[in-house]
Motif scaffolding. Structure first.
Motif, PDB file in Angstrom:
ATOM      1  N   TYR A  53       8.593  -5.269  -5.325  1.00 17.87           N
ATOM      2  CA  TYR A  53       8.084  -4.320  -4.335  1.00 17.87           C
ATOM      3  C   TYR A  53       8.617  -2.908  -4.561  1.00 17.87           C
ATOM      4  CZ  TYR A  53       6.763  -2.366   0.192  1.00 17.87           C
ATOM      5  OH  TYR A  53       6.220  -1.586   1.183  1.00 17.87           O
ATOM      6  N   SER A  54       9.871  -2.789  -4.953  1.00 19.24           N
ATOM      7  CA  SER A  54      10.476  -1.464  -5.073  1.00 19.24           C
ATOM      8  C   SER A  54      10.496  -0.926  -6.498  1.00 19.24           C
ATOM      9  CB  SER A  54      11.910  -1.498  -4.526  1.00 19.24           C
ATOM     10  OG  SER A  54      12.699  -2.436  -5.258  1.00 19.24           O
ATOM     11  N   LYS A  55      10.550  -1.801  -7.505  1.00 17.76           N
ATOM     12  CA  LYS A  55      10.722  -1.345  -8.885  1.00 17.76           C
ATOM     13  C   LYS A  55       9.613  -1.783  -9.824  1.00 17.76           C
ATOM     14  CE  LYS A  55      15.765  -1.238  -8.562  1.00 17.76           C
ATOM     15  NZ  LYS A  55      17.036  -1.722  -9.150  1.00 17.76           N
TER      16      LYS A  55
ATOM     17  N   ILE B  54      -4.447 -13.549 -13.088  1.00 15.84           N
ATOM     18  CA  ILE B  54      -5.320 -13.485 -11.912  1.00 15.84           C
ATOM     19  C   ILE B  54      -5.233 -12.113 -11.246  1.00 15.84           C
ATOM     20  CG2 ILE B  54      -5.708 -14.439  -9.612  1.00 15.84           C
ATOM     21  CD1 ILE B  54      -4.808 -17.137 -10.688  1.00 15.84           C
ATOM     22  N   LEU B  55      -4.018 -11.584 -11.117  1.00 13.44           N
ATOM     23  CA  LEU B  55      -3.828 -10.304 -10.433  1.00 13.44           C
ATOM     24  C   LEU B  55      -4.084  -9.108 -11.334  1.00 13.44           C
ATOM     25  CD1 LEU B  55      -0.600 -11.066  -8.365  1.00 13.44           C
ATOM     26  CD2 LEU B  55      -2.977 -11.214  -7.635  1.00 13.44           C
ATOM     27  N   GLY B  56      -4.166  -9.321 -12.640  1.00 13.68           N
ATOM     28  CA  GLY B  56      -4.411  -8.212 -13.548  1.00 13.68           C
ATOM     29  C   GLY B  56      -3.213  -7.301 -13.716  1.00 13.68           C
TER      30      GLY B  56
ATOM     31  N   GLN C 160       0.014   3.075 -14.445  1.00 18.93           N
ATOM     32  CA  GLN C 160      -0.282   2.983 -13.026  1.00 18.93           C
ATOM     33  C   GLN C 160       0.571   1.863 -12.430  1.00 18.93           C
ATOM     34  OE1 GLN C 160      -2.175   4.845 -11.039  1.00 18.93           O
ATOM     35  NE2 GLN C 160      -2.813   6.187 -12.724  1.00 18.93           N
ATOM     36  N   PRO C 161       1.367   2.152 -11.403  1.00 18.67           N
ATOM     37  CA  PRO C 161       2.168   1.080 -10.792  1.00 18.67           C
ATOM     38  C   PRO C 161       1.287   0.088 -10.054  1.00 18.67           C
ATOM     39  CG  PRO C 161       2.329   3.103  -9.509  1.00 18.67           C
ATOM     40  CD  PRO C 161       1.549   3.450 -10.748  1.00 18.67           C
ATOM     41  N   LEU C 162       1.886  -0.999  -9.666  1.00 15.14           N
ATOM     42  CA  LEU C 162       1.150  -2.031  -8.943  1.00 15.14           C
ATOM     43  C   LEU C 162       0.763  -1.535  -7.562  1.00 15.14           C
ATOM     44  CD1 LEU C 162       3.268  -5.205  -9.811  1.00 15.14           C
ATOM     45  CD2 LEU C 162       1.354  -4.232 -11.067  1.00 15.14           C
ATOM     46  N   SER C 163      -0.403  -1.933  -7.140  1.00 13.33           N
ATOM     47  CA  SER C 163      -0.836  -1.590  -5.794  1.00 13.33           C
ATOM     48  C   SER C 163      -0.162  -2.518  -4.780  1.00 13.33           C
ATOM     49  CB  SER C 163      -2.356  -1.706  -5.691  1.00 13.33           C
ATOM     50  OG  SER C 163      -2.771  -3.052  -5.912  1.00 13.33           O
ATOM     51  N   LYS C 164      -0.248  -2.138  -3.510  1.00 11.70           N
ATOM     52  CA  LYS C 164       0.364  -2.960  -2.463  1.00 11.70           C
ATOM     53  C   LYS C 164      -0.295  -4.326  -2.375  1.00 11.70           C
ATOM     54  CE  LYS C 164       2.044   0.816   0.436  1.00 11.70           C
ATOM     55  NZ  LYS C 164       2.032   1.432   1.789  1.00 11.70           N
ATOM     56  N   HIS C 165      -1.591  -4.377  -2.576  1.00 13.78           N
ATOM     57  CA  HIS C 165      -2.290  -5.659  -2.533  1.00 13.78           C
ATOM     58  C   HIS C 165      -1.821  -6.574  -3.664  1.00 13.78           C
ATOM     59  CE1 HIS C 165      -5.038  -4.449   0.661  1.00 13.78           C
ATOM     60  NE2 HIS C 165      -5.237  -3.293   0.025  1.00 13.78           N
TER      61      HIS C 165
ATOM     62  N   TRP D 245      -0.053 -10.140  -3.024  1.00 12.72           N
ATOM     63  CA  TRP D 245      -0.602 -11.363  -3.609  1.00 12.72           C
ATOM     64  C   TRP D 245       0.379 -12.004  -4.589  1.00 12.72           C
ATOM     65  CZ3 TRP D 245      -4.151 -14.199  -1.706  1.00 12.72           C
ATOM     66  CH2 TRP D 245      -5.213 -13.653  -0.977  1.00 12.72           C
ATOM     67  N   TYR D 246       1.157 -11.179  -5.258  1.00 13.33           N
ATOM     68  CA  TYR D 246       2.209 -11.734  -6.122  1.00 13.33           C
ATOM     69  C   TYR D 246       3.218 -12.521  -5.293  1.00 13.33           C
ATOM     70  CZ  TYR D 246       5.775 -11.907  -9.792  1.00 13.33           C
ATOM     71  OH  TYR D 246       6.695 -12.343 -10.711  1.00 13.33           O
ATOM     72  N   LEU D 247       3.570 -12.000  -4.136  1.00  8.55           N
ATOM     73  CA  LEU D 247       4.477 -12.711  -3.227  1.00  8.55           C
ATOM     74  C   LEU D 247       3.865 -14.018  -2.764  1.00  8.55           C
ATOM     75  CD1 LEU D 247       7.011 -12.812  -1.359  1.00  8.55           C
ATOM     76  CD2 LEU D 247       5.662 -11.521   0.312  1.00  8.55           C
TER      77      LEU D 247
END
Length: 302
Positions: A70-72, A170-172, A96-101, A105-107
């Motif tokens: 979430y933070s790094k 799945i999350l790309g 491009q960093p990961l989006s919040k979604h 979804w990773y969580l």
């Protein structure tokens, strides 16, 4: 993120072994955190965490997710290896960093999936209802199908080198280097010494059981402490050989093997049974016949 990758094509691809090492480091960290947490409850009643173990694990993994992904945008193993996740679904070539979604979804896929797997097993393990059996069969089928998909994804990963886990595909999200990798100068002197030493140690482990160490030790002791000038008569045998040639103590049930030296019965018998080619450690004579010593030694000689 302070450091960004200017062009995806110019970035060195992350090696497969680096991605696998990051996964192994993540597993090791989780085991370490869990062992440290359970050690706090050693003084409590056994089985305190048994009923709530899936929830406690999920809470710990949630904390790890909060301070890593979430933070790094990277797990602990990736941070150690200078790797982080990139949003592979973005149309731009820059980092491009990961989006919040994607993070949420990773969580859900990682922490929630493992929690659901452990908790479902506990819920349906002791129930005998027909509906529960059907749900259990469906869950087992789904788990087996998921394992099969993970296997196929791993085979594709070995071929292409991207998306080490099914969740990443799945999350790309893709693993990239945080900074350009410089060529490392690796010295092989230490590695060569270690390889030579391990090879020599394995050779000794193979060779030592084939050597009669006891016979060799007795042979060396006969060279270091020679005894000469003894006659073959029983008088000289009784006067000068008042100790066992093997143990060095006063001979118990003294016996001879055909030479001018005396042995304890148990010493010579055990050595002869162990080695049929046993020789006297003092003079090197072979065992011709094991006979008791008939000459009586006076007790005053003690």
């Amino acid at each position: 993120m302070a450091s960004s990758i200017g062009n995806e094509k110019s970035v060195n691809p992350v090696l497969r072994i680096s991605q696998l090492d990051a996964l192994e480091l993540n597993k090791a960290l989780e085991q370490l955190v869990w062992s440290q947490f359970t050690s706090c409850f050693h003084g409590f009643k056994p089985g305190v965490l048994a009923h709530l173990e899936p929830e406690v694990k999920a809470f710990l993994w949630l904390i790890l997710w909060r301070f890593t992904i979430y933070s790094k945008n990277a797990t602990v193993g990736q941070a150690i290896l200078n790797i982080q996740y990139k949003n592979n679904l973005s149309q731009t070539e820059k980092y491009q960093p990961l989006s919040k979604h994607q993070k949420l979804w990773y969580l859900i896929f990682t922490v929630g999936g493992r929690w659901l797997e452990e908790r479902c097993y506990d819920l349906f393990s002791n129930r005998q209802l027909q509906s529960s059996c059907k749900i259990k069969r469906y869950i087992n089928f789904g788990a087996g199908l998921l394992k099969l998909c993970e296997l196929l994804n791993f085979l594709i990963f070995l071929q292409k080198g991207t998306f080490a886990t099914l969740t990443e595909r799945i999350l790309g999200i893709r693993s990239v280097f945080c900074k350009p990798q410089s060529v490392r100068q690796v010295g092989f002197e230490y590695m060569n010494r270690e390889l030579l030493w391990h090879g020599f140690a394995e050779f000794l482990i193979y060779l030592l059981p084939l050597i009669n160490v006891q016979k060799l030790k007795l042979k060396i002791s006969s060279w270091c402490l020679p005894i000469a000038g003894l006659s073959n008569s029983e008088n000289a045998l009784a006067a000068q050989c008042k100790e066992c040639s093997l143990c060095g103590e006063w001979p118990t049930m003294p016996h001879t093997i055909g030479c001018s030296h005396v042995f304890c019965y148990y010493c010579i018998k055990s050595n002869y049974l162990f080695d049929m080619y046993f020789t006297c450690p003092k003079c090197g004579s072979e065992v011709h016949s094991l006979q008791p010593l008939k000459y009586k030694i006076e007790m005053i000689d003690l």
